[in-house]
Design an enzyme around this catalytic site. Structure first.
Site, PDB file in Angstrom:
ATOM      1  N   ALA A  58      -1.917   6.460   1.346  1.00 14.15           N
ATOM      2  CA  ALA A  58      -2.671   5.931   2.483  1.00 14.15           C
ATOM      3  C   ALA A  58      -2.785   6.960   3.600  1.00 14.15           C
ATOM      4  O   ALA A  58      -3.876   7.196   4.132  1.00 14.15           O
ATOM      5  CB  ALA A  58      -2.023   4.651   2.996  1.00 14.15           C
ATOM      6  N   VAL A  75       0.861  -1.183   0.000  1.00 13.65           N
ATOM      7  CA  VAL A  75       0.000   0.000   0.000  1.00 13.65           C
ATOM      8  C   VAL A  75       0.898   1.234   0.000  1.00 13.65           C
ATOM      9  O   VAL A  75       1.777   1.365   0.858  1.00 13.65           O
ATOM     10  CB  VAL A  75      -0.917   0.005   1.248  1.00 13.65           C
ATOM     11  CG1 VAL A  75      -1.799   1.234   1.269  1.00 13.65           C
ATOM     12  CG2 VAL A  75      -1.745  -1.272   1.313  1.00 13.65           C
ATOM     13  N   CYS A  76       0.685   2.131  -0.949  1.00 18.13           N
ATOM     14  CA  CYS A  76       1.481   3.356  -1.023  1.00 18.13           C
ATOM     15  C   CYS A  76       1.297   4.168   0.254  1.00 18.13           C
ATOM     16  O   CYS A  76       0.175   4.587   0.578  1.00 18.13           O
ATOM     17  CB  CYS A  76       1.073   4.174  -2.243  1.00 18.13           C
ATOM     18  SG  CYS A  76       1.939   5.765  -2.332  1.00 18.13           S
ATOM     19  N   VAL A  77       2.360   4.383   0.973  1.00 16.88           N
ATOM     20  CA  VAL A  77       2.280   5.053   2.271  1.00 16.88           C
ATOM     21  C   VAL A  77       1.790   6.489   2.138  1.00 16.88           C
ATOM     22  O   VAL A  77       0.966   6.943   2.935  1.00 16.88           O
ATOM     23  CB  VAL A  77       3.624   4.971   3.042  1.00 16.88           C
ATOM     24  CG1 VAL A  77       4.739   5.713   2.327  1.00 16.88           C
ATOM     25  CG2 VAL A  77       3.468   5.464   4.470  1.00 16.88           C
TER      26      VAL A  77
END
Length: 133
Positions: free
Chosen positions: A85, A80-82
């Protein structure tokens, strides 16, 4: 038939687009025919799939749980792209501590990571398939 390794990039929001469901169906079909899914990268609105607090109605598919199940059964990384997110309020325990927050909501089996993981996957997989809204 030669076995292929795929990286999936999911950018569409669950329940607002068909992107996460289409990606899930693609992954299941690829795995059933002997291919490998190296990584699924959730980006842009797709990161909302990793919200461990979402509760869809009982008569709808729970996409978060379905991705968790697929990942556990086939050792698929759910990245998940930090940045995307955090912007959407999805956070793990480490980031919560970093920002002084008491709670976190990243669903089990998902991991916050940077765009480098997508680039790495693209460099090492046979194919990258993007599912967008």
């Amino acid at each position: 038939m030669k076995t292929k390794t795929f990286v999936l990039n999911v950018t569409g929001a669950p329940y607002a687009s068909l992107a996460p469901l289409s990606a899930l169906r693609f992954a299941k079909a690829a795995l059933a025919t002997g291919h490998k899914i190296q990584r699924v990268f959730f980006y842009q609105e797709g990161v909302t799939l990793a919200n461990g607090l979402s509760c869809p109605p009982q008569d709808e598919i729970n996409l978060t749980k379905e991705w968790q199940k697929l990942a556990a059964e086939h050792q698929v990384e759910l990245a998940v792209c930090v940045a995307a997110a955090l912007k959407r309020g999805i956070i793990d325990a480490k980031e919560a501590a970093r920002y002084g927050l008491e709670q976190h909501n990243l669903a089990e089996g998902f991991v916050l990571t940077g765009l480098g993981q997508l680039v790495d996957g693209m460099a090492n997989a046979d194919r990258t398939v993007t599912f967008s809204s």
